[in-house]
Scaffold this motif. Structure first.
Motif, mmCIF file in Angstrom:
data_model
loop_
_atom_site.group_PDB
_atom_site.id
_atom_site.type_symbol
_atom_site.label_atom_id
_atom_site.label_comp_id
_atom_site.label_asym_id
_atom_site.label_seq_id
_atom_site.Cartn_x
_atom_site.Cartn_y
_atom_site.Cartn_z
ATOM 1 N N LEU A 1 -7.008 10.277 113.000
ATOM 2 C CA LEU A 1 -7.596 9.003 113.371
ATOM 3 C C LEU A 1 -7.835 8.920 114.883
ATOM 4 C CD1 LEU A 1 -5.612 6.620 110.976
ATOM 5 C CD2 LEU A 1 -8.047 7.242 110.836
ATOM 6 N N MET A 2 -6.903 9.436 115.677
ATOM 7 C CA MET A 2 -7.110 9.440 117.120
ATOM 8 C C MET A 2 -8.317 10.310 117.496
ATOM 9 S SD MET A 2 -4.827 7.502 118.710
ATOM 10 C CE MET A 2 -4.402 8.106 120.345
ATOM 11 N N THR A 3 -8.459 11.447 116.818
ATOM 12 C CA THR A 3 -9.597 12.327 117.071
ATOM 13 C C THR A 3 -10.909 11.643 116.708
ATOM 14 O OG1 THR A 3 -8.249 14.303 116.672
ATOM 15 C CG2 THR A 3 -10.639 14.562 116.482
ATOM 16 N N ASP B 1 1.078 4.749 101.255
ATOM 17 C CA ASP B 1 0.477 4.151 102.451
ATOM 18 C C ASP B 1 -0.488 5.086 103.166
ATOM 19 O OD1 ASP B 1 1.919 1.826 102.052
ATOM 20 O OD2 ASP B 1 3.551 2.401 103.408
ATOM 21 N N PHE B 2 -0.395 6.387 102.886
ATOM 22 C CA PHE B 2 -1.261 7.330 103.589
ATOM 23 C C PHE B 2 -2.707 7.188 103.116
ATOM 24 C CE2 PHE B 2 2.772 9.773 104.147
ATOM 25 C CZ PHE B 2 2.769 9.762 105.526
ATOM 26 N N LEU B 3 -3.628 7.413 104.037
ATOM 27 C CA LEU B 3 -5.046 7.340 103.714
ATOM 28 C C LEU B 3 -5.447 8.572 102.900
ATOM 29 C CD1 LEU B 3 -6.523 6.168 107.149
ATOM 30 C CD2 LEU B 3 -5.483 4.798 105.323
ATOM 31 N N PRO B 4 -6.348 8.418 101.922
ATOM 32 C CA PRO B 4 -6.829 9.588 101.161
ATOM 33 C C PRO B 4 -7.487 10.600 102.088
ATOM 34 C CG PRO B 4 -7.465 7.528 100.083
ATOM 35 C CD PRO B 4 -6.918 7.152 101.435
ATOM 36 N N ALA B 5 -7.353 11.872 101.758
ATOM 37 C CA ALA B 5 -7.856 12.937 102.637
ATOM 38 C C ALA B 5 -9.351 12.823 102.892
ATOM 39 C CB ALA B 5 -7.523 14.301 102.031
ATOM 40 N N ARG C 1 2.667 14.899 107.409
ATOM 41 C CA ARG C 1 1.527 14.112 106.942
ATOM 42 C C ARG C 1 1.264 12.931 107.873
ATOM 43 N NH1 ARG C 1 0.509 12.142 100.691
ATOM 44 N NH2 ARG C 1 -1.617 11.346 101.037
ATOM 45 N N LEU C 2 2.321 12.307 108.373
ATOM 46 C CA LEU C 2 2.158 11.193 109.303
ATOM 47 C C LEU C 2 1.526 11.670 110.608
ATOM 48 C CD1 LEU C 2 2.521 8.285 110.121
ATOM 49 C CD2 LEU C 2 4.940 8.739 110.586
ATOM 50 N N THR D 1 -5.948 -1.575 105.190
ATOM 51 C CA THR D 1 -4.949 -0.552 104.905
ATOM 52 C C THR D 1 -3.591 -0.997 105.452
ATOM 53 O OG1 THR D 1 -5.281 0.643 106.988
ATOM 54 C CG2 THR D 1 -6.762 1.184 105.149
ATOM 55 N N VAL D 2 -2.644 -0.084 105.462
ATOM 56 C CA VAL D 2 -1.315 -0.375 105.995
ATOM 57 C C VAL D 2 -1.373 -0.760 107.471
ATOM 58 C CG1 VAL D 2 -0.838 2.023 106.631
ATOM 59 C CG2 VAL D 2 1.061 0.505 106.050
#
Length: 357
Positions: free
Chosen positions: A333-335, A39-43, A325-326, A64-65
């Motif tokens: 994303l907030m940044t 579920d994590f976004l690619p770096a 990682r979460l 995405t998720v």
């Protein structure tokens, strides 16, 4: 002045003892977490989104998720797009952190609680600083992924600095850390010294975490203890940098915390930043610190945590890695959302992302 904080509720210690006696379920928790890794976004996506616009971020997240939650709770809202995206990201993080906490039993549950202290530390510091400055617009920095609930922090923000209301909220919260925060607020009001209130809050919070760790013997407890030691280092390095390179008063040097990997003698007597970090877990790109030094140290700590999942697929390392990682994804994303909204230069925005290079 001697600060006495109210006895924590007996239920707190009783709950820790009863949980410690349960059979831990690392295999179950880690199995669920490994399934969530996809579920994590690619770096590389974070750097790409930093060059997009807010509408582009919205379109990407829909696939995405984050998509189902956004469509259900935020897409049709009349909030500004920036606020919708920030609310989505924090709601998703709260949900995922909450699920992780709910899955654990026995020491898996206790160690997850100890790991969550970073959220409470950062939110508590921000709250104390808001009170000191007289601001009533406090907002939690992290998505309520600690022992103190999201609702607790929201209610504190809504108290508008009212001390009676703050004390009441802390008194009726069932966690011991709320008691610590209440005492730190009283210390701040009586002494007027922010650094002293922060130090008390940090020390007492780490003391609580150490008490829980005593119930979690073995290799899993040792790994989490190492994580706490590096967190203590980050506090101590902030104090050291303030004293030697900032505006910190010399008295602050007496308020290093015990329990970190950096020896107190080195923190007290070393004048050189390079010498301070030599031969330790911490690395420095230069001989002298700059305004990015603490950020780079925090990034180093988080990236180390992410690598731990390779060390023991059946231990607490998978939980540590997933949490790190979460947190990094939420923060990135907030940044990005905040930076795009404020028109931050794209190169500058990419430079403050917590991505693995």
């Amino acid at each position: 002045m001697t600060v006495l904080f109210r006895p924590a509720g007996s239920n707190t210690a009783a709950n820790v003892s009863s949980t410690a006696r349960e059979e831990p379920n690392y295999e179950y928790v880690n199995g669920r977490l490994r399934a969530r890794m996809r579920d994590f976004l690619p770096a590389q996506v974070f750097a790409e989104l930093a060059c997009a616009d807010l509408q582009g971020v919205e379109r990407y997240l829909l696939n995405t998720v984050y998509g189902p939650l956004y469509r259900r709770d935020f897409m049709l809202s009349d909030m500004p797009l920036t606020l919708k995206l920030e609310s989505l990201l924090s709601a998703s993080a709260r949900q995922r952190f909450g699920e992780l906490k709910s899955w654990g039993k026995g020491t898996a549950r206790l160690l997850t609680s100890v790991l969550s202290i970073q959220s409470d530390l950062e939110n508590g510091q921000l709250f104390l600083r808001a009170l000191q400055s007289g601001r009533n617009d406090y907002e939690p920095a992290m998505p309520g992924c600690g022992e103190l609930s999201p609702e607790f922090w929201r209610q504190l923000a809504g108290a508008g600095g009212n001390r009676e209301q703050i004390d009441e909220l802390c008194r009726y919260d069932p966690t011991e850390l709320s008691n610590v925060l209440s005492t730190a607020v009283k210390l701040l009001d009586e002494s007027g010294r922010l650094w002293e209130a922060e130090w008390f809050y940090m020390k007492s919070s780490f003391d609580w975490a150490g008490g829980v760790l005593k119930r979690c013997r073995g290799s899993n407890g040792a790994v989490v203890s190492q994580c706490l030691g590096y967190l203590i280092d980050l506090w101590n390095l902030r104090v050291w940098l303030s004293v030697h390179y900032g505006s910190g008063a010399p008295v602050e040097a007496a308020h290093f915390l015990k329990g970190g990997s950096l020896p107190l003698e080195r923190l007290f007597f070393t004048k050189s930043y390079k010498a301070l970090l030599r031969g330790t877990f911490w690395r420095s790109r230069g001989t002298d610190p700059d305004e990015r030094s603490l950020f780079e140290l925090e990034r180093q700590y988080l990236l180390w945590q992410m690598t731990l999942r390779r060390e023991d697929p059946l231990g607490v390392q998978v939980i540590i890695s997933y949490r790190a990682r979460l947190f990094c994804e939420w923060r990135n994303l907030m940044t990005i959302v905040s930076g795009l909204q404020s028109g931050l230069d794209r190169a500058a925005l990419q430079s403050v992302l917590l991505i693995d290079r």
